[in-house]
Design a protein around this motif. Structure first.
Motif, short mmCIF file in Angstrom:
data_model
loop_
_atom_site.label_atom_id
_atom_site.label_comp_id
_atom_site.label_asym_id
_atom_site.label_seq_id
_atom_site.Cartn_x
_atom_site.Cartn_y
_atom_site.Cartn_z
N ALA A 119 9.56 -30.10 70.47
CA ALA A 119 8.16 -29.42 70.99
C ALA A 119 7.67 -30.20 72.48
CB ALA A 119 7.13 -30.24 69.48
N MET A 120 7.57 -31.95 72.08
CA MET A 120 7.35 -31.92 73.22
C MET A 120 7.28 -31.62 74.41
SD MET A 120 5.84 -35.31 73.01
CE MET A 120 6.08 -36.04 74.39
N ALA A 121 8.14 -30.84 74.59
CA ALA A 121 8.97 -30.23 75.68
C ALA A 121 8.12 -28.49 76.16
CB ALA A 121 10.40 -29.40 75.72
N GLN A 122 7.94 -28.59 74.60
CA GLN A 122 6.71 -27.54 74.55
C GLN A 122 5.33 -27.77 74.69
OE1 GLN A 122 7.76 -24.40 71.87
NE2 GLN A 122 10.41 -24.58 71.74
N ALA A 123 5.04 -28.44 74.80
CA ALA A 123 3.23 -29.24 75.07
C ALA A 123 2.90 -28.32 73.33
CB ALA A 123 2.50 -29.18 75.98
N ALA A 124 3.89 -28.52 72.52
CA ALA A 124 3.03 -27.88 71.34
C ALA A 124 2.69 -29.17 69.99
CB ALA A 124 3.94 -27.20 70.93
N ARG A 125 2.15 -29.22 69.09
CA ARG A 125 2.11 -30.16 68.70
C ARG A 125 3.58 -30.16 67.09
NH1 ARG A 125 -3.15 -31.23 64.08
NH2 ARG A 125 -2.58 -32.27 63.08
N CYS A 126 3.76 -30.12 66.03
CA CYS A 126 4.91 -30.31 65.72
C CYS A 126 4.69 -30.29 63.37
CB CYS A 126 5.89 -30.73 65.73
SG CYS A 126 6.21 -32.57 66.51
N VAL A 127 5.57 -30.12 62.92
CA VAL A 127 5.07 -30.44 61.40
C VAL A 127 6.65 -29.99 60.82
CG1 VAL A 127 3.86 -28.00 61.52
CG2 VAL A 127 3.44 -29.83 59.60
N TYR A 128 6.66 -30.41 59.78
CA TYR A 128 8.14 -30.25 59.56
C TYR A 128 7.87 -29.71 57.82
CZ TYR A 128 13.35 -30.63 58.83
OH TYR A 128 14.14 -30.51 59.27
N PHE A 129 8.49 -28.76 57.12
CA PHE A 129 8.75 -28.57 55.84
C PHE A 129 9.91 -28.61 55.52
CE2 PHE A 129 5.09 -26.35 57.68
CZ PHE A 129 3.96 -26.30 56.90
N SER A 130 9.90 -29.39 53.92
CA SER A 130 11.35 -29.50 53.42
C SER A 130 11.45 -29.13 52.42
CB SER A 130 11.75 -30.87 53.96
OG SER A 130 13.31 -31.15 53.33
N LEU A 131 12.13 -28.86 51.91
CA LEU A 131 12.36 -28.64 50.32
C LEU A 131 12.85 -29.70 48.90
CD1 LEU A 131 14.22 -24.78 49.52
CD2 LEU A 131 11.68 -25.13 48.70
N ALA A 132 13.93 -30.62 49.80
CA ALA A 132 14.12 -32.02 49.55
C ALA A 132 14.13 -33.35 49.93
CB ALA A 132 15.85 -31.26 49.22
N GLY A 133 13.07 -32.93 50.76
CA GLY A 133 11.95 -34.12 50.90
C GLY A 133 12.86 -34.77 52.59
N TYR A 134 12.77 -35.88 52.38
CA TYR A 134 13.16 -36.93 54.01
C TYR A 134 13.78 -37.75 53.77
CZ TYR A 134 9.78 -33.48 55.41
OH TYR A 134 9.05 -32.14 55.28
N ALA A 135 14.66 -38.46 54.44
CA ALA A 135 15.73 -39.06 53.91
C ALA A 135 14.68 -40.55 54.73
CB ALA A 135 16.89 -39.17 54.94
N ASP A 136 14.52 -41.87 54.21
CA ASP A 136 13.52 -42.54 54.19
C ASP A 136 13.66 -42.92 56.30
OD1 ASP A 136 13.38 -43.40 51.70
OD2 ASP A 136 14.50 -45.02 51.90
N ALA A 137 14.59 -43.32 56.84
CA ALA A 137 14.56 -43.25 58.65
C ALA A 137 13.59 -42.23 58.86
CB ALA A 137 15.98 -43.31 58.86
N ALA A 138 14.02 -40.97 58.07
CA ALA A 138 13.25 -39.98 58.97
C ALA A 138 11.67 -39.52 58.56
CB ALA A 138 13.47 -38.13 58.14
N ARG A 139 11.53 -40.49 57.19
CA ARG A 139 9.68 -41.22 57.32
C ARG A 139 9.36 -41.55 58.30
NH1 ARG A 139 8.05 -40.12 50.86
NH2 ARG A 139 6.29 -40.36 51.58
N ASP A 140 10.31 -42.70 57.88
CA ASP A 140 9.45 -43.82 58.86
C ASP A 140 9.13 -43.37 60.70
OD1 ASP A 140 9.61 -45.77 56.89
OD2 ASP A 140 11.49 -46.47 57.66
N ARG A 141 10.17 -42.27 61.31
CA ARG A 141 10.29 -41.83 62.55
C ARG A 141 9.31 -41.05 62.51
NH1 ARG A 141 10.24 -43.47 67.43
NH2 ARG A 141 11.79 -42.23 68.83
N ALA A 142 8.89 -39.83 62.00
CA ALA A 142 7.71 -39.24 61.94
C ALA A 142 6.52 -39.85 61.64
CB ALA A 142 8.17 -37.83 60.16
N ASP A 143 6.54 -41.26 60.62
CA ASP A 143 4.86 -41.83 60.73
C ASP A 143 5.03 -42.42 62.18
OD1 ASP A 143 4.82 -41.21 57.89
OD2 ASP A 143 5.62 -42.74 56.96
N GLY A 144 5.81 -43.01 63.03
CA GLY A 144 6.19 -43.29 64.54
C GLY A 144 5.45 -42.62 65.55
#
Length: 227
Positions: free
Chosen positions: A173-198
């Protein structure tokens, strides 16, 4: 009002009665693709994004918009795409300005990976993102969707999204100067959630009714304010 038509599977000759689904137009009125009675359904062998969507006119406000093409899954395993009538091509009239009021999100039961992608696309449209299409670059996992200024990833698999998944989406998304959003059926690993928050990436979990549930504060903000 949704209409029903008889459909015979060409593979097993089983008879079905198919009722077209209704979707909410941005004006709030229900929109249902008009089924072509008597037309022969097409067996879906290979999928293409353009074939999965059809342009339909809202009878209440006159707006033309794209909705999932009607399909029926036979118990024998054959997937049939039902012809629609009176539908302009995708190069026809463009949608008008988005009204301020957003319609409620209609439940859509998720049975297949395609259902998950469709549910995410419909949700993004409800938020105000237009011209949703397949992303030019396929993500390492799941399916990529794109709109003007937005890149989304949909993971329809039963595996929690990883730190790498989230970081790859952000870098693309950064390379395309775009905002990004993630959809998951099974949720997120703790490290993924922490990184997404940051990184400020909205994370959503798709429940089995097709309703995206925000799982971090930035997703709550996007759900509340829209595009």
């Amino acid at each position: 009002m949704s209409e029903s038509v008889p459909v015979r599977c060409p593979a097993c000759r089983r008879e079905h009665v198919y009722t077209a689904p209704s979707y909410p137009c941005v004006c709030g009125a229900p929109v249902s693709p008009p089924l072509a009675r008597g037309a022969t359904p097409v067996t879906v062998v290979h999928r293409a994004w353009d074939d999965d969507w059809v342009t339909v006119r809202c009878a209440s406000c006159g707006r033309h918009d794209q909705w999932p093409h009607p399909e029926l899954g036979c118990p024998c395993g054959t997937v049939l795409r039902l012809p629609v009538s009176g539908v302009p091509s995708a190069t026809g009239p463009r949608p008008g300005p988005l009204p301020a009021r957003r319609p409620p999100l209609s439940p859509m039961t998720i049975r297949t990976p395609r259902d998950a992608v469709t549910a995410a696309a419909l949700y993004l449209r409800r938020l105000g993102y237009r011209d949703i299409r397949r992303a030019d670059r396929r993500p390492p996992s799941g399916v990529g969707l794109a709109a003007h200024g937005l890149l989304a990833q949909v993971d329809p698999i039963v595996r929690a999204a990883s730190l790498r998944d989230v970081e790859c989406l952000w870098l693309t998304a950064m390379a395309q100067a775009a905002r990004c959003v993630y959809f998951s059926l099974a949720g997120y690993a703790d490290a993924a959630r922490d990184r997404a928050d940051g990184l400020g990436i909205p994370l959503f979990v798709l429940d089995l009714t097709g309703t995206p549930q925000p799982v971090n504060p930035v997703a709550d903000d996007l759900d509340a304010t829209g595009a």
